[in-house]
Design a protein around this motif. Structure first.
Motif, mmCIF file in Angstrom:
data_model
loop_
_atom_site.group_PDB
_atom_site.id
_atom_site.type_symbol
_atom_site.label_atom_id
_atom_site.label_comp_id
_atom_site.label_asym_id
_atom_site.label_seq_id
_atom_site.Cartn_x
_atom_site.Cartn_y
_atom_site.Cartn_z
ATOM 1 N N ARG A 198 -17.461 -46.267 7.510
ATOM 2 C CA ARG A 198 -16.954 -44.900 7.428
ATOM 3 C C ARG A 198 -16.387 -44.474 8.776
ATOM 4 O O ARG A 198 -17.061 -44.552 9.809
ATOM 5 N N ASN A 231 -18.497 -33.565 1.073
ATOM 6 C CA ASN A 231 -18.251 -34.378 2.270
ATOM 7 C C ASN A 231 -17.522 -33.574 3.334
ATOM 8 O O ASN A 231 -17.828 -33.662 4.530
ATOM 9 N N THR A 242 -24.705 -42.340 14.145
ATOM 10 C CA THR A 242 -23.423 -42.999 14.330
ATOM 11 C C THR A 242 -23.633 -44.498 14.522
ATOM 12 O O THR A 242 -24.716 -44.948 14.904
ATOM 13 N N GLU A 285 -19.911 -31.000 4.788
ATOM 14 C CA GLU A 285 -20.912 -31.690 5.604
ATOM 15 C C GLU A 285 -20.343 -32.026 6.983
ATOM 16 O O GLU A 285 -21.018 -31.860 8.008
ATOM 17 N N THR A 286 -19.099 -32.489 7.010
ATOM 18 C CA THR A 286 -18.454 -32.788 8.287
ATOM 19 C C THR A 286 -18.320 -31.523 9.131
ATOM 20 O O THR A 286 -18.528 -31.549 10.352
ATOM 21 N N ASP A 287 -17.983 -30.405 8.502
ATOM 22 C CA ASP A 287 -17.886 -29.136 9.234
ATOM 23 C C ASP A 287 -19.209 -28.786 9.906
ATOM 24 O O ASP A 287 -19.235 -28.272 11.033
ATOM 25 N N ARG A 290 -26.645 -36.905 12.478
ATOM 26 C CA ARG A 290 -26.010 -38.008 11.755
ATOM 27 C C ARG A 290 -26.030 -39.250 12.632
ATOM 28 O O ARG A 290 -25.630 -39.212 13.793
ATOM 29 N N ILE A 310 -16.897 -41.357 -0.176
ATOM 30 C CA ILE A 310 -15.852 -40.779 0.661
ATOM 31 C C ILE A 310 -14.567 -40.718 -0.153
ATOM 32 O O ILE A 310 -14.434 -41.409 -1.170
ATOM 33 N N TYR A 357 -21.748 -31.004 10.744
ATOM 34 C CA TYR A 357 -22.083 -31.964 11.794
ATOM 35 C C TYR A 357 -21.197 -31.806 13.024
ATOM 36 O O TYR A 357 -21.623 -32.087 14.146
ATOM 37 N N GLU A 358 -19.966 -31.369 12.833
ATOM 38 C CA GLU A 358 -19.058 -31.210 13.965
ATOM 39 C C GLU A 358 -19.135 -29.825 14.584
ATOM 40 O O GLU A 358 -18.364 -29.499 15.483
ATOM 41 N N ASP A 388 -15.862 -41.588 10.012
ATOM 42 C CA ASP A 388 -16.494 -40.451 10.671
ATOM 43 C C ASP A 388 -17.837 -40.801 11.287
ATOM 44 O O ASP A 388 -18.459 -39.951 11.935
ATOM 45 N N TYR A 441 -22.962 -46.237 4.846
ATOM 46 C CA TYR A 441 -21.956 -46.142 5.899
ATOM 47 C C TYR A 441 -21.083 -47.385 6.005
ATOM 48 O O TYR A 441 -20.094 -47.392 6.734
#
Length: 257
Positions: free
Chosen positions: A243, A32, A98, A35-37, A96, A214, A39-40, A245, A156
């Motif tokens: 979620r 997780n 949102t 993955e955030t790294d 992703r 998460i 997407y951001e 994020d 989500y």
């Protein structure tokens, strides 16, 4: 024995601490995080990831855990291992999806379009919870559904939903299979008047963390929605945990003068 932490930034120290405190399998929490790294944009499309040894050192976890976490990302199509060269972020990462909490009905419907719902628990006839204490009128009974919502097959939201049986019984099969709010607008005689929405930030408990993959105590948005018809009767009430994020809240404020 765990290796001593050396030359770590405060951010990395905090990440290591949170990974050690997680109630999930360590590789799930780490996947997780990675993955955030992606997407951001910390690892942009086509970028080469650090080696397994470097990631193991950075996060102070075993190499087998790194391999498991990377396996999750590879299965999602986010990274591509190339033998003899390394592991790279995919050139085209599916964006992703949102979840918008804007106060516009049509935008809400567009946000929910294409999402799916899975029922975890059902009570066929019950009253609204006592916390629903506004001036609106209540129907005699409601159908309670505990659901997981997904976008692109990714969970989500965990949602506790109460739908008036007077409306549910008009098309039960569709309400069981599809997102409820969009279908309410399509049900014959469903003359809706208003939706009230409130949002507060809280944290995921063990059950919610497990449902949405998460970490425990990860930020989540608690969203309460109440929809009435033209007789001011409550047709729909829900409390959803989203979620943190994936939630976006946009609003426009006009400045007077």
């Amino acid at each position: 024995m765990r290796r001593p932490v050396t030359d770590a930034t405060a951010e990395t120290e905090d990440i290591r601490r949170r990974l050690n405190e997680t109630q999930q399998p360590l590789y799930v929490s780490l996947s997780n995080l990675l993955e955030t790294d992606i997407y951001e944009g910390r690892w942009p499309a086509g970028a080469q990831l650090p080696t397994i040894a470097e990631l193991s050192e950075r996060y102070d976890v075993a190499r087998v855990t790194i391999r498991q976490a990377l396996g999750v990302l590879s299965a999602k199509g986010l990274i591509i291992p190339i033998q003899g060269k390394g592991t790279f972020v995919a050139d085209q990462v599916k964006p992703r999806k949102t979840i918008s909490l804007d106060s516009d009905w049509n935008y809400l419907l567009a946000t929910l379009d294409g999402n799916s719902a899975e029922s975890l628990d059902v009570i066929k006839s019950c009253a609204l919870p006592s916390t629903v204490d506004g001036p609106e009128k209540h129907f005699k009974d409601y159908r309670y559904m505990k659901r997981i919502h997904r976008a692109y097959d990714e969970p989500y939201c965990v949602n506790d939903v109460y739908l008036a049986n007077d409306y549910y019984n008009r098309d039960p099969e569709t309400f069981d299979r599809q997102m409820i709010i969009p279908h309410l607008t399509r049900v014959s005689r469903a003359k809706l008047k208003r939706m009230k929405q409130s949002v507060r930030i809280t944290s995921a408990d063990l059950a919610v963390a497990k449902y949405m993959n998460i970490p425990v105590n990860a930020p989540v948005a608690e969203v309460r929605r109440l929809i009435t018809n033209r007789k001011d009767e409550i047709v729909f009430f829900s409390t959803g945990l989203y979620r943190g994020d994936l939630v976006v809240f946009n609003t426009t404020i006009d400045v007077p003068g």
